[in-house]
Design a protein around this motif. Sequence first.
Motif, PDB file in Angstrom:
ATOM      1  N   ASP A 149       0.826  -1.207   0.000  1.00 27.56           N
ATOM      2  CA  ASP A 149       0.000   0.000   0.000  1.00 27.56           C
ATOM      3  C   ASP A 149       0.862   1.260   0.000  1.00 27.56           C
ATOM      4  O   ASP A 149       0.591   2.212  -0.733  1.00 27.56           O
ATOM      5  CB  ASP A 149      -0.944   0.006   1.200  1.00 27.56           C
ATOM      6  CG  ASP A 149      -2.035  -1.049   1.095  1.00 27.56           C
ATOM      7  OD1 ASP A 149      -2.246  -1.590  -0.015  1.00 27.56           O
ATOM      8  OD2 ASP A 149      -2.683  -1.331   2.124  1.00 27.56           O
ATOM      9  N   GLY A 150       1.911   1.270   0.824  1.00 27.43           N
ATOM     10  CA  GLY A 150       2.823   2.415   0.841  1.00 27.43           C
ATOM     11  C   GLY A 150       3.531   2.594  -0.487  1.00 27.43           C
ATOM     12  O   GLY A 150       3.719   3.718  -0.968  1.00 27.43           O
ATOM     13  N   TYR A 151       3.931   1.483  -1.103  1.00 26.47           N
ATOM     14  CA  TYR A 151       4.613   1.499  -2.398  1.00 26.47           C
ATOM     15  C   TYR A 151       3.702   2.117  -3.455  1.00 26.47           C
ATOM     16  O   TYR A 151       4.109   2.984  -4.219  1.00 26.47           O
ATOM     17  CB  TYR A 151       4.975   0.058  -2.764  1.00 26.47           C
ATOM     18  CG  TYR A 151       5.906  -0.118  -3.933  1.00 26.47           C
ATOM     19  CD1 TYR A 151       7.267  -0.298  -3.726  1.00 26.47           C
ATOM     20  CD2 TYR A 151       5.440  -0.157  -5.245  1.00 26.47           C
ATOM     21  CE1 TYR A 151       8.134  -0.504  -4.785  1.00 26.47           C
ATOM     22  CE2 TYR A 151       6.299  -0.354  -6.310  1.00 26.47           C
ATOM     23  CZ  TYR A 151       7.646  -0.531  -6.076  1.00 26.47           C
ATOM     24  OH  TYR A 151       8.500  -0.724  -7.139  1.00 26.47           O
ATOM     25  N   LYS A 152       2.448   1.674  -3.481  1.00 28.53           N
ATOM     26  CA  LYS A 152       1.499   2.191  -4.474  1.00 28.53           C
ATOM     27  C   LYS A 152       1.238   3.681  -4.273  1.00 28.53           C
ATOM     28  O   LYS A 152       1.171   4.436  -5.244  1.00 28.53           O
ATOM     29  CB  LYS A 152       0.186   1.405  -4.426  1.00 28.53           C
ATOM     30  CG  LYS A 152       0.331  -0.016  -4.950  1.00 28.53           C
ATOM     31  CD  LYS A 152      -1.000  -0.710  -5.091  1.00 28.53           C
ATOM     32  CE  LYS A 152      -1.540  -1.196  -3.785  1.00 28.53           C
ATOM     33  NZ  LYS A 152      -2.736  -2.050  -3.929  1.00 28.53           N
ATOM     34  N   GLN A 153       1.102   4.112  -3.013  1.00 28.37           N
ATOM     35  CA  GLN A 153       0.852   5.527  -2.746  1.00 28.37           C
ATOM     36  C   GLN A 153       2.049   6.386  -3.135  1.00 28.37           C
ATOM     37  O   GLN A 153       1.885   7.460  -3.728  1.00 28.37           O
ATOM     38  CB  GLN A 153       0.513   5.737  -1.272  1.00 28.37           C
ATOM     39  CG  GLN A 153      -0.838   5.187  -0.879  1.00 28.37           C
ATOM     40  CD  GLN A 153      -1.106   5.337   0.609  1.00 28.37           C
ATOM     41  OE1 GLN A 153      -0.563   6.207   1.262  1.00 28.37           O
ATOM     42  NE2 GLN A 153      -1.963   4.470   1.133  1.00 28.37           N
ATOM     43  N   SER A 154       3.259   5.932  -2.809  1.00 25.10           N
ATOM     44  CA  SER A 154       4.455   6.692  -3.171  1.00 25.10           C
ATOM     45  C   SER A 154       4.642   6.704  -4.689  1.00 25.10           C
ATOM     46  O   SER A 154       5.018   7.725  -5.266  1.00 25.10           O
ATOM     47  CB  SER A 154       5.679   6.093  -2.490  1.00 25.10           C
ATOM     48  OG  SER A 154       6.830   6.862  -2.767  1.00 25.10           O
ATOM     49  N   LEU A 155       4.359   5.571  -5.337  1.00 18.56           N
ATOM     50  CA  LEU A 155       4.441   5.487  -6.797  1.00 18.56           C
ATOM     51  C   LEU A 155       3.468   6.476  -7.435  1.00 18.56           C
ATOM     52  O   LEU A 155       3.817   7.198  -8.371  1.00 18.56           O
ATOM     53  CB  LEU A 155       4.151   4.067  -7.264  1.00 18.56           C
ATOM     54  CG  LEU A 155       4.125   3.808  -8.762  1.00 18.56           C
ATOM     55  CD1 LEU A 155       5.461   4.152  -9.406  1.00 18.56           C
ATOM     56  CD2 LEU A 155       3.768   2.342  -9.037  1.00 18.56           C
TER      57      LEU A 155
END
Length: 164
Positions: A149-155
């Motif tokens: 989830d953090g990866y997707k938001q930062s992406l």
Amino acid sequence: MHALKKNRPLRRMTLAAATTVTGVVLLLSLKPHTPPVPVRASSSASQPSSSPSPSAGSSGESSGSSGGTKTAGTRTVTGDTVQTRWGPVKVRITMRNGTITDVTAVTYPSDNPRDQEINSYALPQLRREALAAQNAQIDSVSGATYTSDGYKQSLQSALDSAGR
């Protein structure tokens, strides 16, 4: 006569209650995952950190600033630092002519062996998904939901900064 014979139900109930209380006390004394420590967002996008210290934010909160560089049709943009339950996640993308050519997890939880184990298989999968999808609409990795989830938001924040 044995203390647990059927003609002594009060002793059995007392022993069962004492055992239950002991079990509850033991369960409550277990220590949870190492508590997170705040992380400072770097002001420069060119300072990668592959082993960050976890932060105290709750899942889904994002902070930090996006940064980027541009060189002859190639643009590198760093997304916001997203605070997850187990630590911060920050992603950097490289784009050439509007196409994502590389995705790198700059910051991710790695303070303990379990974090390292999870991220050793989750981050390559997330990278492949992002390169294939060319956007942040990617599947989460089972067992690494918070990091995913953090990866997707930062992406998504990096893509927004890049104008996509």
